[in-house]
Scaffold this active site. Structure first.
Site, PDB file in Angstrom:
ATOM      1  N   ASP A  45      39.374  -2.561  41.853  1.00  0.00           N
ATOM      2  CA  ASP A  45      38.346  -1.999  42.728  1.00  0.00           C
ATOM      3  C   ASP A  45      38.623  -2.388  44.188  1.00  0.00           C
ATOM      4  O   ASP A  45      38.652  -3.582  44.521  1.00  0.00           O
ATOM      5  CB  ASP A  45      36.975  -2.530  42.296  1.00  0.00           C
ATOM      6  CG  ASP A  45      35.818  -1.711  42.822  1.00  0.00           C
ATOM      7  OD1 ASP A  45      36.065  -0.728  43.554  1.00  0.00           O
ATOM      8  OD2 ASP A  45      34.659  -2.042  42.509  1.00  0.00           O
ATOM      9  N   ASP A  46      38.849  -1.400  45.036  1.00  0.00           N
ATOM     10  CA  ASP A  46      38.992  -1.611  46.491  1.00  0.00           C
ATOM     11  C   ASP A  46      40.224  -2.435  46.879  1.00  0.00           C
ATOM     12  O   ASP A  46      40.211  -3.116  47.902  1.00  0.00           O
ATOM     13  CB  ASP A  46      37.747  -2.295  47.074  1.00  0.00           C
ATOM     14  CG  ASP A  46      36.548  -1.375  47.166  1.00  0.00           C
ATOM     15  OD1 ASP A  46      36.631  -0.248  46.648  1.00  0.00           O
ATOM     16  OD2 ASP A  46      35.528  -1.780  47.746  1.00  0.00           O
ATOM     17  N   CYS A  85      34.633   5.003  45.045  1.00  0.00           N
ATOM     18  CA  CYS A  85      34.546   4.536  43.657  1.00  0.00           C
ATOM     19  C   CYS A  85      34.239   5.618  42.632  1.00  0.00           C
ATOM     20  O   CYS A  85      35.054   5.913  41.748  1.00  0.00           O
ATOM     21  CB  CYS A  85      33.479   3.454  43.547  1.00  0.00           C
ATOM     22  SG  CYS A  85      33.750   2.018  44.601  1.00  0.00           S
ATOM     23  N   ARG A  89      36.953   7.453  39.963  1.00  0.00           N
ATOM     24  CA  ARG A  89      36.926   7.146  38.534  1.00  0.00           C
ATOM     25  C   ARG A  89      36.722   8.408  37.687  1.00  0.00           C
ATOM     26  O   ARG A  89      37.286   8.526  36.591  1.00  0.00           O
ATOM     27  CB  ARG A  89      35.840   6.102  38.256  1.00  0.00           C
ATOM     28  CG  ARG A  89      36.185   4.763  38.860  1.00  0.00           C
ATOM     29  CD  ARG A  89      34.991   3.834  39.063  1.00  0.00           C
ATOM     30  NE  ARG A  89      35.371   2.814  40.020  1.00  0.00           N
ATOM     31  CZ  ARG A  89      36.002   1.687  39.695  1.00  0.00           C
ATOM     32  NH1 ARG A  89      36.239   1.414  38.424  1.00  0.00           N
ATOM     33  NH2 ARG A  89      36.354   0.823  40.629  1.00  0.00           N
ATOM     34  N   LYS A 150      34.058  -2.343  35.186  1.00  0.00           N
ATOM     35  CA  LYS A 150      33.172  -1.509  36.006  1.00  0.00           C
ATOM     36  C   LYS A 150      33.252  -0.048  35.576  1.00  0.00           C
ATOM     37  O   LYS A 150      34.327   0.547  35.575  1.00  0.00           O
ATOM     38  CB  LYS A 150      33.552  -1.648  37.481  1.00  0.00           C
ATOM     39  CG  LYS A 150      32.795  -0.700  38.402  1.00  0.00           C
ATOM     40  CD  LYS A 150      33.250  -0.832  39.834  1.00  0.00           C
ATOM     41  CE  LYS A 150      32.665   0.261  40.716  1.00  0.00           C
ATOM     42  NZ  LYS A 150      33.048   0.129  42.128  1.00  0.00           N
ATOM     43  N   HIS A 152      30.585   2.853  36.613  1.00  0.00           N
ATOM     44  CA  HIS A 152      30.170   3.596  37.805  1.00  0.00           C
ATOM     45  C   HIS A 152      30.276   5.120  37.657  1.00  0.00           C
ATOM     46  O   HIS A 152      30.559   5.846  38.612  1.00  0.00           O
ATOM     47  CB  HIS A 152      30.952   3.138  39.048  1.00  0.00           C
ATOM     48  CG  HIS A 152      30.100   3.159  40.290  1.00  0.00           C
ATOM     49  ND1 HIS A 152      30.484   2.618  41.488  1.00  0.00           N
ATOM     50  CD2 HIS A 152      28.835   3.664  40.493  1.00  0.00           C
ATOM     51  CE1 HIS A 152      29.532   2.785  42.387  1.00  0.00           C
ATOM     52  NE2 HIS A 152      28.524   3.419  41.801  1.00  0.00           N
ATOM     53  N   SER A 175      29.020  -1.248  40.793  1.00  0.00           N
ATOM     54  CA  SER A 175      29.714  -2.232  41.627  1.00  0.00           C
ATOM     55  C   SER A 175      28.976  -3.569  41.681  1.00  0.00           C
ATOM     56  O   SER A 175      27.759  -3.640  41.476  1.00  0.00           O
ATOM     57  CB  SER A 175      29.883  -1.702  43.057  1.00  0.00           C
ATOM     58  OG  SER A 175      30.633  -0.509  43.069  1.00  0.00           O
ATOM     59  N   HIS A 249      36.183  -5.713  44.987  1.00  0.00           N
ATOM     60  CA  HIS A 249      35.048  -5.177  45.737  1.00  0.00           C
ATOM     61  C   HIS A 249      34.215  -6.334  46.301  1.00  0.00           C
ATOM     62  O   HIS A 249      34.089  -7.382  45.669  1.00  0.00           O
ATOM     63  CB  HIS A 249      34.199  -4.329  44.795  1.00  0.00           C
ATOM     64  CG  HIS A 249      33.206  -3.427  45.462  1.00  0.00           C
ATOM     65  ND1 HIS A 249      32.108  -3.910  46.148  1.00  0.00           N
ATOM     66  CD2 HIS A 249      33.131  -2.069  45.545  1.00  0.00           C
ATOM     67  CE1 HIS A 249      31.399  -2.892  46.613  1.00  0.00           C
ATOM     68  NE2 HIS A 249      32.000  -1.760  46.262  1.00  0.00           N
ATOM     69  N   ASP A 302      41.326   2.010  42.776  1.00  0.00           N
ATOM     70  CA  ASP A 302      40.509   3.218  42.875  1.00  0.00           C
ATOM     71  C   ASP A 302      40.520   3.825  44.270  1.00  0.00           C
ATOM     72  O   ASP A 302      40.295   5.026  44.438  1.00  0.00           O
ATOM     73  CB  ASP A 302      39.069   2.948  42.420  1.00  0.00           C
ATOM     74  CG  ASP A 302      38.320   1.950  43.299  1.00  0.00           C
ATOM     75  OD1 ASP A 302      38.979   1.186  44.044  1.00  0.00           O
ATOM     76  OD2 ASP A 302      37.075   1.925  43.239  1.00  0.00           O
ATOM     77  N   ASN A 303      40.740   3.007  45.295  1.00  0.00           N
ATOM     78  CA  ASN A 303      40.793   3.497  46.676  1.00  0.00           C
ATOM     79  C   ASN A 303      41.310   2.371  47.552  1.00  0.00           C
ATOM     80  O   ASN A 303      41.539   1.249  47.081  1.00  0.00           O
ATOM     81  CB  ASN A 303      39.418   3.978  47.165  1.00  0.00           C
ATOM     82  CG  ASN A 303      38.270   3.041  46.848  1.00  0.00           C
ATOM     83  OD1 ASN A 303      37.407   3.340  46.026  1.00  0.00           O
ATOM     84  ND2 ASN A 303      38.265   1.876  47.484  1.00  0.00           N
ATOM     85  N   LYS A 325      39.160   2.472  52.950  1.00  0.00           N
ATOM     86  CA  LYS A 325      38.286   3.037  51.932  1.00  0.00           C
ATOM     87  C   LYS A 325      37.325   4.044  52.550  1.00  0.00           C
ATOM     88  O   LYS A 325      36.808   3.850  53.648  1.00  0.00           O
ATOM     89  CB  LYS A 325      37.493   1.908  51.271  1.00  0.00           C
ATOM     90  CG  LYS A 325      36.405   2.369  50.304  1.00  0.00           C
ATOM     91  CD  LYS A 325      35.645   1.187  49.751  1.00  0.00           C
ATOM     92  CE  LYS A 325      34.517   1.638  48.823  1.00  0.00           C
ATOM     93  NZ  LYS A 325      33.799   0.479  48.241  1.00  0.00           N
TER      94      LYS A 325
END
Length: 541
Positions: A45-46, A85, A89, A150, A152, A175, A249, A302-303, A325
């Site tokens: 994540d991130d 996010c 996904r 996660k 989301h 998150s 994140h 994811d980003n 992001k």
């Protein structure tokens, strides 16, 4: 598969009509290898392009992912399908751009808003049940499936992982900043969403802990993943594990014995804890040579990272790329990616072909012999060929990729060229400031007229996209940081516009899922506790 899911044809459509004119090569047949390969998908994540040792991080130790790359392949031109996010996904699991499923949205009510949306903690909807996830596709051909981490994609029961093809689930519905949690070591320095109930941990379909304990969260992710790998392997069935980390994140957190151990600060602690969990899962696979030889693992983010404006110890790094992001510049979209399959993927490969997170779907489907849905437009192309996976026929090659900000097309990559139809102003990007860290200049005021809308005064936190006609054009092979827009390439602009026209012929946007919320949908173990939804005491260790 559940009766509320659509049936699909048994024909492998390796990319839909929107790609047919803009890809090279011949279509690939299904792999009929027996036994079917196992799949592990690590989703961070991130995490930015520059946050792993094998991608150039100078002070972050990631020995397990570095080993994974040394034993497999690094993809240096790998993209997320969306820079935020929830849409990212949805694209990963369905093999479709999120605009097709309605899993995208634009904040502040404008199609040109520079701020895309995610599902809230009180979201009314989620990933539509008529979408087909890769978990469902693999389950239908005999796979055991589990998700850890996660989600989301909708916190209500009907949208949870166990209703979307995963037989088992353990993790957070969204998150780590979406509510109070124990073990949030930086909570006083980074905001959490106070309107949310405490963050719950869900196992299968039941809340087992609320508030969540972040001190032990990543270790429990690793333990659940290892248990699944071991039990699935013992059953003799092929397995698919989707491990979507809550790291990295904001807010940053880690086990108590790991806090303060990284030279990179709090952020480094998070990255290194995540790396340790990757190693633990892969070690469980390596424990059996037969399982190891038949397991394909893939890791990406994811980003892009969202660098801090005040203190870099909490922030990620997007390497040499502009942006971050939630932005369509390379820093928001270009992700580190590693592929691992002993004996099938040759070690120490560097793959420079372009690929996108939507391509994971077709890759797993083709290698397992599963059929890709034939009743809808897909945006997925198998990566088996570019990874030089032994025994795989020549595949189509991705030549065009479409990047949406929210639900609006903002940029297109065609070969080495990237065209921006809208941009956010460069001054809002992280830059090296006088203090030597990553920061941002003061907020700027701009006035734009967009599509007949009234003039609006916007500061840096509510900036809208600046339209470009013709689009800004960059050659990413010679200018990966997108610093020098080009002119005099009318032929390239014409070819890109033709790709956009072809893409839009097959584009039917899905019903919007993100903008709707209802406080009655918030997850709570018991609203009668004081305060509500506090069903376990603070950890003692």
């Amino acid at each position: 598969m559940a009766t509320d899911k659509l049936l699909w044809a048994a024909v492998f459509l390796c990319g839909a009509a929107c790609f047919n004119h803009y890809v090279d090569g011949s279509k690939e047949g299904h792999s009929q290898a027996a036994p079917k390969p196992n799949f592990i998908l690590f989703y961070v994540d991130d995490m930015g392009y520059g946050d792993l040792g094998c991608f150039g991080a100078p002070t972050t130790r990631t020995p397990n992912i570095d080993r994974m790359a040394a034993e497999g392949a690094r993809l240096t031109q790998f993209y997320t399908a969306h820079s935020l996010c929830t849409p990212s996904r949805a694209a990963l699991l369905t093999g479709r751009l999120p605009v097709r499923s309605g899993m995208c949205g634009n904040a502040y009510g404008s199609k040109n808003s520079g701020h895309p949306m995610v599902l809230a903690c009180n979201a009314q909807y989620g990933l539509p049940l008529n979408e087909t996830t890769i978990a469902e596709t693999l389950k239908d051909v005999g796979y055991s499936t589990m998700m850890v981490g996660k989600w989301h994609l909708g916190q209500q029961l009907e949208y949870q992982p166990t209703r979307q093809g995963f037989e088992h689930y353990f993790g957070l519905p969204y998150s780590v900043d979406m509510g109070f949690a124990y073990g949030n070591d930086t909570s006083e320095k980074e905001n959490i969403l106070k309107e949310c109930y405490p963050v719950p941990i869900i196992e299968d379909e039941k809340i087992i802990e609320q508030p969540a304990n972040y001190f032990t969260l990543t270790q429990r992710y690793a333990d659940k993943a290892k248990e699944f790998v071991t039990s699935a392997a013992a059953s003799g069935k092929p397995f698919f594990l989707y491990l979507a980390f809550s790291h990295v994140h904001v807010p940053q957190f880690a086990a108590k014995d790991r806090l303060g151990t990284s030279e990179r600060g709090y952020f480094g602690d998070s990255v290194e804890e995540m790396d340790s969990a990757v190693g633990a899962v892969l070690d469980a696979v390596r424990a059996s040579s037969a399982i190891s030889a038949n397991t394909f693992a893939f890791l990406t983010s994811d980003n892009g990272a969202i660098p801090s404006t005040t203190n870099t110890v909490f922030a990620g790094n997007n390497g040499l790329f502009s942006g971050r992001k939630a932005e369509i510049w390379e820093g928001g979209l270009r992700e580190p990616a590693v592929a691992w399959w002993p004996g099938k993927i040759q070690p120490r490969q560097v793959v420079m072909d372009v690929a996108v997170t939507t391509d994971v779907y077709a890759t797993f489907a083709s290698l397992s012999g599963a059929a890709i849905p034939g009743d809808r437009v897909m945006d997925s192309i198998s990566m088996a060929h570019i990874l030089n996976i032994s025994g795989q026929a020549t595949s189509v090659v991705r030549n065009v990729s479409f990047f949406y900000q929210g639900c609006q097309l903002w940029a297109v990559r065609l070969g080495p060229w990237k065209a921006h139809y809208y941009t956010q102003p460069k001054p809002r990007f992280p830059i090296h400031n006088a203090a030597g860290g990553y920061g941002q200049p003061d907020a700027i005021d701009i006035t734009l007229r967009l599509g007949g809308e009234e003039d609006m005064e916007l500061d840096d936190t509510l900036v809208r996209g600046t339209p470009h006609q013709p689009p800004l054009l960059f050659n990413l092979e010679t200018d990966p940081s997108e610093n020098f827009p080009l002119s005099g390439h009318d032929d390239i602009i014409k070819e890109i516009q033709a790709a956009v026209t072809e893409h839009q012929k097959n584009l039917v946007p899905g019903k919007p899922q993100l903008p709707f919320s209802n406080d009655s949908t918030r997850l709570c173990c018991d609203e009668k506790t004081t305060p509500p939804c506090y069903c376990n005491k603070p950890p003692t260790v």
